[in-house]
Scaffold this motif. Structure first.
Motif, mmCIF file in Angstrom:
data_model
loop_
_atom_site.group_PDB
_atom_site.id
_atom_site.type_symbol
_atom_site.label_atom_id
_atom_site.label_comp_id
_atom_site.label_asym_id
_atom_site.label_seq_id
_atom_site.Cartn_x
_atom_site.Cartn_y
_atom_site.Cartn_z
ATOM 1 N N ARG A 35 0.767 -1.096 -0.079
ATOM 2 C CA ARG A 35 0.124 0.110 -0.104
ATOM 3 C C ARG A 35 0.872 1.309 0.004
ATOM 4 O O ARG A 35 0.524 2.258 -0.607
ATOM 5 C CB ARG A 35 -1.075 -0.083 1.178
ATOM 6 N N MET A 36 1.954 1.096 0.558
ATOM 7 C CA MET A 36 2.900 2.447 0.754
ATOM 8 C C MET A 36 3.465 2.666 -0.510
ATOM 9 O O MET A 36 3.745 3.649 -1.027
ATOM 10 C CB MET A 36 3.960 2.264 1.921
ATOM 11 N N ASP B 167 3.096 6.785 7.098
ATOM 12 C CA ASP B 167 2.433 5.584 6.635
ATOM 13 C C ASP B 167 1.889 5.687 5.250
ATOM 14 O O ASP B 167 2.176 6.850 4.832
ATOM 15 C CB ASP B 167 1.336 5.334 7.796
ATOM 16 N N GLU B 168 0.895 4.994 4.738
ATOM 17 C CA GLU B 168 0.743 5.105 3.440
ATOM 18 C C GLU B 168 -0.334 6.394 3.183
ATOM 19 O O GLU B 168 -0.382 7.006 1.986
ATOM 20 C CB GLU B 168 -0.289 3.890 2.863
ATOM 21 N N TYR B 169 -0.875 6.757 4.057
ATOM 22 C CA TYR B 169 -1.729 8.042 4.146
ATOM 23 C C TYR B 169 -1.015 9.148 4.170
ATOM 24 O O TYR B 169 -1.000 10.223 3.288
ATOM 25 C CB TYR B 169 -2.746 7.873 5.234
ATOM 26 N N SER C 150 0.897 -1.327 9.543
ATOM 27 C CA SER C 150 -0.006 -0.180 9.484
ATOM 28 C C SER C 150 -1.378 -0.437 10.009
ATOM 29 O O SER C 150 -2.103 -0.234 8.985
ATOM 30 C CB SER C 150 0.077 0.157 7.884
ATOM 31 N N GLY C 151 -1.350 -0.766 11.253
ATOM 32 C CA GLY C 151 -2.748 -1.130 11.610
ATOM 33 C C GLY C 151 -3.362 -2.339 11.433
ATOM 34 O O GLY C 151 -4.268 -2.712 12.171
ATOM 35 N N ALA C 152 -2.681 -3.371 10.909
ATOM 36 C CA ALA C 152 -3.040 -4.628 10.833
ATOM 37 C C ALA C 152 -1.810 -5.472 11.013
ATOM 38 O O ALA C 152 -1.343 -6.026 10.046
ATOM 39 C CB ALA C 152 -3.596 -4.913 9.204
ATOM 40 N N PRO C 153 -1.269 -5.566 12.401
ATOM 41 C CA PRO C 153 -0.198 -6.238 12.893
ATOM 42 C C PRO C 153 -0.049 -7.862 12.218
ATOM 43 O O PRO C 153 0.894 -8.507 12.316
ATOM 44 C CB PRO C 153 0.050 -6.155 14.215
ATOM 45 N N LEU D 120 -6.840 3.919 -1.314
ATOM 46 C CA LEU D 120 -6.566 3.746 0.160
ATOM 47 C C LEU D 120 -7.958 3.925 1.059
ATOM 48 O O LEU D 120 -8.026 3.647 2.226
ATOM 49 C CB LEU D 120 -5.518 4.801 0.971
ATOM 50 N N GLN D 121 -9.073 4.239 0.350
ATOM 51 C CA GLN D 121 -10.199 4.367 0.969
ATOM 52 C C GLN D 121 -10.598 2.796 1.406
ATOM 53 O O GLN D 121 -10.651 1.930 0.441
ATOM 54 C CB GLN D 121 -11.336 5.054 0.201
ATOM 55 N N ARG D 122 -11.427 2.950 2.475
ATOM 56 C CA ARG D 122 -11.847 1.530 2.864
ATOM 57 C C ARG D 122 -12.882 0.979 1.676
ATOM 58 O O ARG D 122 -13.703 1.547 1.074
ATOM 59 C CB ARG D 122 -12.643 1.629 4.157
#
Length: 451
Positions: free
Chosen positions: A158-159, A301-303, A326-329, A437-439
């Motif tokens: 994602r990054m 991060d990616e954002y 990045s929030g999902a380890p 990057l949106q959900r």
């Protein structure tokens, strides 16, 4: 402890390159082994499958990471004298089970998605075919490697997608455990990172390593000028100088004065990076340093990388967010028995039926359906048979281990290069929605196809 069948076992020395991995497991794996040996079912032919029931919330795809490391570890999943002594001393298993473990060596077959490939909910990421005894005790090791490395690779992908053509540098070693740091660097490079600061990853896997200096180096010297002079004298004017220890503008002017227009890069590590990069770029250009690059770090991060797209940044250094997924380890993968032989030696499908934790029985085969433009439209999983290829579709399962021997090309530096290439090709194959990057939902659906 009685020697018994262990008299013929040759204990081998271990090293940091190839440590024994047999105790990187849970106690209950050996509990099941002992009970299965007692019941006589331990040697039934079995098929285990590693998969993720879902992607991390809002993610559109995942990236397979860790396969090469896993294969290296399975080759060294052996029980030498030290491991057996520990198990005996702590009464983990009985003498008969120790005898089995003394001669343990995986002898089956392993198939799976190529490292670097994209995966989706219920993709059969790894398939292990062997006896129950051989495959069962690999569960924890398989999941610990795949869950960690796939989480890092997925975040890294994602990054790098957000970064576009600008290179990303992995800098997260100080934010995780030492072996995890090396694994994270490897996973990041597979998913498109250009380099790492981790030297062990460079040594093991041939990954390019880079490094500049920390604020402590500047603070060590009486003045910032003296610190810059020392670094330039040691590494030449092409080095990268950290310019935000004190005043950024003063530091940039000093760096240019000392290194001239051959100054390699300046690194920004704090403040409003977008605004700062813009005026630093203008200052460098005004001073004649149009080729001096700007590297930004500071909890990216990616954002944050996406937000910096409009800024005149040349590369990104990413640390904490990368090595923590990045929030999902974790990739939340599980390892389930999906098929086994009965008393007649015939394979039967088995599956877990517990609410919210169901699995689908049967040996799987996977195909990525592609349209006339070569873009993926579906993940088709055949149960007990291979899905039909329309002619331009892509079969996803590769064989990694045959009769207990790791096949060449999947491990070491060669495996990293191969995985990096696979990731690039897979990303080009997926629909453009994966770059958002949106959900959202998974980029393509997974469809089961039964006989």
């Amino acid at each position: 402890m009685a020697a018994r069948t262990r008299v013929n076992f040759v204990s081998r020395a271990t090293s940091w390159d190839h440590p024994a991995t047999s105790l990187y497991t849970d106690h209950y794996e050996l509990t099941m082994l002992q009970a299965a040996l007692h019941s006589g079912a331990a040697h039934r032919r079995s098929v285990f499958e590693a998969f993720a029931r879902r992607l991390p919330d809002g993610r559109r795809y995942g990236v397979v990471g860790g396969t090469g490391r896993l294969l290296e570890g399975i080759a060294d999943f052996r029980f030498g004298d030290a491991e057996l002594e520990f198990l005996a001393k702590n009464k983990v298993v009985n003498p008969e089970t120790l005898d089995y473990l003394a001669n343990y060596k995986f002898s089956g077959d392993i198939w799976g998605y190529a490292e670097g490939d994209a995966y989706f909910p219920h993709s059969p990421i790894l398939i292990v075919e062997s006896t129950f005894a051989e495959a069962c005790i690999l569960e924890t090791y398989i999941l610990s490697v795949l869950n960690h490395d796939s989480a890092i690779a997925s975040a890294a992908s994602r990054m790098t997608s957000a970064a576009g053509n600008r290179p990303c540098i992995e800098m997260g070693s100080r934010r995780t455990q030492e072996e995890s740091a090396t694994a994270a660097a490897r996973a990041a490079v597979i998913a498109g990172f250009a380099s790492t600061s981790n030297l062990e990853a460079g040594r093991r896997y041939g990954i390019k390593t880079v490094g500049t200096a920390a604020h402590s180096f500047t603070l060590l010297h009486d003045t910032e000028r003296e610190a810059f002079e020392a670094q330039i004298a040691a590494f030449g004017p092409g080095t990268s100088l950290l310019v935000d220890t004190y005043d950024v503008e003063t530091a940039v002017r000093t760096a240019v004065e000392l290194a001239g227009d051959k100054l390699g890069a300046v690194r920004l590590d704090s403040g409003d990076l977008v605004a700062q990069a813009q005026w630093v770029r203008q200052l460098l250009d005004d001073l004649g340093n149009v080729n001096t690059r700007i590297v930004v770090t500071s909890d990216l991060d990616e954002y944050a990388i996406a937000a910096l797209q409009s800024a005149p940044v040349d590369s990104y250094g990413v640390g904490t967010s990368l090595v923590t997924g990045s929030g999902a380890p974790t990739a939340s993968m599980v390892y389930k028995l999906v098929s086994r032989t009965n008393d007649a030696g015939e394979f039967i499908s088995v599956a877990k039926a517990a609410k919210n934790k169901t699995s689908v029985g049967g040996r799987k085969y996977a195909l990525r359906k592609l349209n006339e433009r070569g873009k993926a439209t579906q993940e088709v999983v055949g149960i007990g048979h291979r899905p039909e290829d329309d002619g331009n579709d892509r079969s996803l399962l590769q064989q990694f281990v045959k009769n207990g021997e790791v096949l060449p090309g999947w491990t070491g530096p060669e495996g990293v290069i191969r995985a990096k290439e696979r990731h690039a090709a897979s990303m080009a194959e997926l629909p453009a929605v994966v770059n958002r990057l949106q959900r959202g939902e998974a980029a393509i659906p997974t469809v089961y196809e039964e006989n």
